[in-house]
Design a protein around this motif. Structure first.
Motif, short mmCIF file in Angstrom:
data_model
loop_
_atom_site.label_atom_id
_atom_site.label_comp_id
_atom_site.label_asym_id
_atom_site.label_seq_id
_atom_site.Cartn_x
_atom_site.Cartn_y
_atom_site.Cartn_z
N THR A 21 14.93 -5.31 4.47
CA THR A 21 15.22 -3.96 3.97
C THR A 21 14.01 -3.47 3.18
O THR A 21 13.61 -4.10 2.20
CB THR A 21 16.45 -3.96 3.04
OG1 THR A 21 17.57 -4.36 3.79
CG2 THR A 21 16.70 -2.56 2.48
N LEU A 22 13.44 -2.39 3.64
CA LEU A 22 12.28 -1.82 2.97
C LEU A 22 12.76 -0.87 1.87
O LEU A 22 13.50 0.08 2.13
CB LEU A 22 11.42 -1.07 4.00
CG LEU A 22 10.15 -0.41 3.51
CD1 LEU A 22 9.24 -1.41 2.81
CD2 LEU A 22 9.42 0.23 4.69
N THR A 23 12.32 -1.16 0.64
CA THR A 23 12.74 -0.33 -0.49
C THR A 23 12.19 1.08 -0.35
O THR A 23 10.98 1.26 -0.21
CB THR A 23 12.20 -0.95 -1.81
OG1 THR A 23 12.59 -2.31 -1.85
CG2 THR A 23 12.74 -0.22 -3.03
N ASN B 13 3.33 -11.29 -4.76
CA ASN B 13 2.94 -12.45 -3.96
C ASN B 13 1.51 -12.32 -3.43
O ASN B 13 1.21 -12.63 -2.28
CB ASN B 13 3.91 -12.66 -2.81
CG ASN B 13 5.32 -12.88 -3.32
OD1 ASN B 13 5.52 -13.67 -4.23
ND2 ASN B 13 6.28 -12.17 -2.76
N GLY B 14 0.63 -11.78 -4.27
CA GLY B 14 -0.80 -11.75 -3.93
C GLY B 14 -1.27 -10.50 -3.22
O GLY B 14 -2.47 -10.31 -3.05
N ASN B 15 -0.36 -9.64 -2.78
CA ASN B 15 -0.78 -8.39 -2.14
C ASN B 15 -0.24 -7.20 -2.91
O ASN B 15 0.84 -7.27 -3.49
CB ASN B 15 -0.27 -8.33 -0.69
CG ASN B 15 -1.10 -9.23 0.20
OD1 ASN B 15 -2.26 -8.95 0.47
ND2 ASN B 15 -0.51 -10.33 0.62
N TYR B 16 -0.99 -6.11 -2.87
CA TYR B 16 -0.61 -4.95 -3.68
C TYR B 16 0.46 -4.11 -2.98
O TYR B 16 0.36 -3.84 -1.78
CB TYR B 16 -1.84 -4.10 -4.01
CG TYR B 16 -2.71 -4.81 -5.03
CD1 TYR B 16 -3.48 -5.91 -4.64
CD2 TYR B 16 -2.70 -4.45 -6.36
CE1 TYR B 16 -4.23 -6.60 -5.57
CE2 TYR B 16 -3.47 -5.13 -7.29
CZ TYR B 16 -4.22 -6.21 -6.89
OH TYR B 16 -4.95 -6.91 -7.82
N GLY B 17 1.46 -3.73 -3.76
CA GLY B 17 2.55 -2.93 -3.20
C GLY B 17 2.93 -1.79 -4.11
O GLY B 17 2.42 -1.68 -5.24
N TYR C 209 8.64 -4.18 0.10
CA TYR C 209 8.06 -2.96 -0.49
C TYR C 209 6.95 -2.45 0.40
O TYR C 209 6.32 -3.21 1.15
CB TYR C 209 7.48 -3.27 -1.88
CG TYR C 209 8.52 -3.70 -2.88
CD1 TYR C 209 9.43 -2.79 -3.41
CD2 TYR C 209 8.62 -5.03 -3.26
CE1 TYR C 209 10.40 -3.19 -4.31
CE2 TYR C 209 9.59 -5.44 -4.16
CZ TYR C 209 10.47 -4.51 -4.68
OH TYR C 209 11.44 -4.92 -5.56
N HIS C 210 6.67 -1.15 0.29
CA HIS C 210 5.52 -0.57 0.99
C HIS C 210 4.25 -1.20 0.46
O HIS C 210 4.11 -1.40 -0.76
CB HIS C 210 5.44 0.94 0.74
CG HIS C 210 6.44 1.72 1.52
ND1 HIS C 210 6.24 2.08 2.84
CD2 HIS C 210 7.65 2.23 1.18
CE1 HIS C 210 7.28 2.79 3.26
NE2 HIS C 210 8.15 2.87 2.28
N ARG C 211 3.30 -1.46 1.35
CA ARG C 211 2.00 -1.97 0.89
C ARG C 211 1.18 -0.85 0.29
O ARG C 211 1.23 0.30 0.73
CB ARG C 211 1.24 -2.58 2.06
CG ARG C 211 1.50 -4.07 2.23
CD ARG C 211 0.59 -4.65 3.27
NE ARG C 211 -0.80 -4.65 2.84
CZ ARG C 211 -1.82 -4.85 3.68
NH1 ARG C 211 -1.60 -5.05 4.96
NH2 ARG C 211 -3.05 -4.86 3.23
N ASP D 244 3.77 -1.03 7.07
CA ASP D 244 3.10 -2.16 6.40
C ASP D 244 3.90 -2.53 5.15
O ASP D 244 4.06 -1.72 4.24
CB ASP D 244 1.68 -1.78 5.99
CG ASP D 244 0.75 -1.74 7.18
OD1 ASP D 244 0.75 -2.71 7.95
OD2 ASP D 244 0.03 -0.73 7.34
N ILE D 245 4.36 -3.77 5.12
CA ILE D 245 5.26 -4.16 4.03
C ILE D 245 4.85 -5.47 3.36
O ILE D 245 4.07 -6.24 3.92
CB ILE D 245 6.71 -4.32 4.55
CG1 ILE D 245 6.76 -5.42 5.63
CG2 ILE D 245 7.26 -3.01 5.07
CD1 ILE D 245 8.09 -6.11 5.73
N ILE D 246 5.41 -5.68 2.20
CA ILE D 246 5.26 -6.96 1.48
C ILE D 246 6.67 -7.45 1.15
O ILE D 246 7.50 -6.68 0.67
CB ILE D 246 4.54 -6.76 0.14
CG1 ILE D 246 3.16 -6.18 0.36
CG2 ILE D 246 4.43 -8.07 -0.63
CD1 ILE D 246 2.52 -5.75 -0.93
#
Ligand code: ATP
Ligand code: F6P
Ligand code: MG
Length: 492
Positions: free
Chosen positions: A47-49, A450-454, A110-112, A86-88
């Motif tokens: 589920t993408l917020t 988790n290491g990537n920007y969102g 979350y959206h990247r 693109d998601i995280i």
């Protein structure tokens, strides 16, 4: 709901609200896994917020090509632009053998963060405001600098303003025009050149100020309180259907904001704390029955104390707000320190400022005390502990030599410039925030997950907390390094 397969661009029509999406993810178990050696397993759907977007309440907002494409110096490579699919993932650790820790229903995403192909603001017309609120934190000036330079250089924005004195500055101070030349060396300076304050929050007056100054982009740099304030400003902006995008850049030396991996300035503070711990160790080692006591920041969380303890290895006991402790009796602090002094002749104690507040005697008036923002005002746990230690020693070992050296580096660990790691982090945060705002997102916060920007909705960040989990591996590691008691008080 839009169904997309990861890797395939399913960009919704530009201008549509970028809402909730379902992503189906099926994967095969790694053959190296001992538990699921060969079996396949299926991860639940994603589920993408949803992220608020200006187009949600403003129809007819222009869709413009990003100025990045016109840059004579930079030619984006394929994959450079981030799309809506693109998601995280919020959580990345699962125990596949346990139905409790394997998410049974949905995986949250979350959206990247990053540059989009199109923007919703005409750069020459943008009027951006930057404000810093709450306490100091290493890296504040770096974020301001990189917001100014990023807006100016990447997107060609020319009207950028600093709002002095925190939130109250929107209705009580004159905005300061900023440009790259002016902010050039700011990343080498501690504090905030814009100045900051606590309290003075009035959503209506702030939004009136935003309108009066014609700001259409608002960058709020601050901690949990600032984020809660930003939510209220965002709601007011939405109610009035203003074309204003607001974003939060989480700042807290305490690292008490949830969801994101860590907040900027935290690592610098941990590094600075080493000097205090080293000094306490030297003082303690050089005395007969010497105790070095260091109080570190951490209003409701012990992250600085915990990380400083783990990095130092000179610490015998780390006391944090999340773990109650007691002084007297079996497995209490005094008994533990007595053993350490017998074994080593000295001991170092690190205490977070919010620790032990329940056991320090205080008057009713002291219990009620709050700062301008409504945060509780704490008593000095270090000074109290020093007195208690001295009294205990005199009681138990009258006439024997004993020394407590109390070091309180409180403001020294946050009033410094950011170190290299935090400076880099601040730059990425600032640029991520700019990309999101230029793309028309609003009411969001940028940060590493988790290491990537969102991009995370402001509302979610404002209620999130990052407390030390005393049941997890990191706290177990502290206990294995210090061998300190768990203070569970179950032995008497
Ligand atoms: N619940 C809230 N609603 C609206 N505004 C708030 C709220 N909490 C705090 N604020 C405002 O946000 C600003 C900063 O709050 P605060 O002083 O608590 O610092 P902070 O952002 O939490 O940073 P830190 O605690 O890391 O120093 C202040 O102007 C304060 O009035
Ligand atoms: O003295 P000030 O500026 O109010 O700030 C103190 C507080 O700010 C923090 O650094 C951040 O919230 C806390 O650790 C501390 O309690
Ligand atoms: Mg706070």
């Amino acid at each position: 709901m839009t169904h997309v397969t990861p890797g395939i661009d399913s960009t919704p029509p530009v201008g549509s609200s970028l809402g909730e999406m379902d992503l189906d993810v099926t994967t095969a178990a790694a053959s190296s896994s001992a538990f699921v050696a060969t079996a396949d397993f299926t991860l639940p759907p994603v589920t993408l917020t949803p992220l608020p977007h200006l187009a949600d309440h403003l129809k007819g907002l222009p869709v413009l090509p990003t100025p990045i494409d016109r840059s004579p110096f930079y030619h984006p490579s394929p994959g450079f632009y981030i799309g809506p699919s693109d998601i995280i993932l919020r959580h990345i650790l699962f125990d596949l053998s346990s139905s409790e820790s394997t998410p049974s229903s949905r995986l949250l995403a979350y959206h990247r963060a990053g540059p989009r192909r199109t923007v919703r603001f005409k750069p020459s017309a943008v009027r951006a405001a930057i404000v810093t609120c709450g306490g100091l934190c290493p890296g504040l000036n770096t974020v301001i600098r990189e917001l100014v330079v990023g807006l100016w250089e990447i997107y060609g924005v020319r009207q950028i303003f600093g709002v002095p004195s925190g939130y109250r500055g929107f209705y009580s101070a004159k905005p300061v025009p900023l440009d790259p030349k002016m902010v050039d060396g700011w990343h080498k300076r501690g504090g905030t050149v814009l100045t900051t304050s606590r309290g003075g929050f009035d959503a209506e007056k702030i939004v009136d100020g935003i309108v009066k100054h014609g700001f259409d982009q608002v960058y709020c740099i601050g901690g949990d309180g600032t984020m809660r304030g930003a939510v209220k400003i965002f709601e007011e902006i939405q109610r009035s259907k203003l074309c204003v995008s607001i974003t939060g850049i989480p700042k807290t030396v305490d690292n008490d904001i949830g969801i994101i991996d860590r907040s900027f300035g935290f690592q610098t503070a941990v590094e600075m704390a080493q000097q205090a711990i080293n000094a306490a160790h030297v003082e303690a080692e050089s005395a007969v029955n010497g105790i070095g006591l260091v109080k570190l920041m951490g209003r409701s969380t012990g992250h600085i104390a915990l990380h400083a303890t783990l990095s130092s290895r000179d610490v015998d006991c780390c006391l944090i707000p999340e773990n109650d402790f007691y002084l007297e009796g079996k497995w209490g602090l005094f008994e533990f320190l007595d053993q350490r002094l017998k074994q080593n002749g000295h001991a170092v104690v690190v205490v977070a400022e919010g620790a032990g507040q329940d056991i320090i005697p205080r008057t009713d008036a002291q219990k009620q005390e709050k700062d301008e923002s409504g945060n509780p005002v704490f008593l000095d746990v270090g000074a109290w502990l020093k007195t208690e230690l001295k009294n205990w020693w005199e009681r138990e070992h009258p006439g024997e030599l004993f020394t407590v050296k109390y070091i309180d580096p409180t403001y020294m660990i946050r009033a410094v410039p950011a170190n290299a790691t935090d400076n880099l982090y601040c730059t990425l945060l600032a640029h991520s925030a700019i990309h999101g705002v230029m793309a028309g997102y609003t009411g969001f916060v940028t940060g590493p997950i988790n290491g990537n920007y969102g991009y995370i909705p402001l509302e979610e960040i404002a209620v999130s907390k990052n407390l030390v989990d005393t049941k997890d591996h990191k706290w177990a590691w502290v206990r294995s390094v210090t061998n300190q008691p768990d203070f569970l008080n179950i032995y008497s």
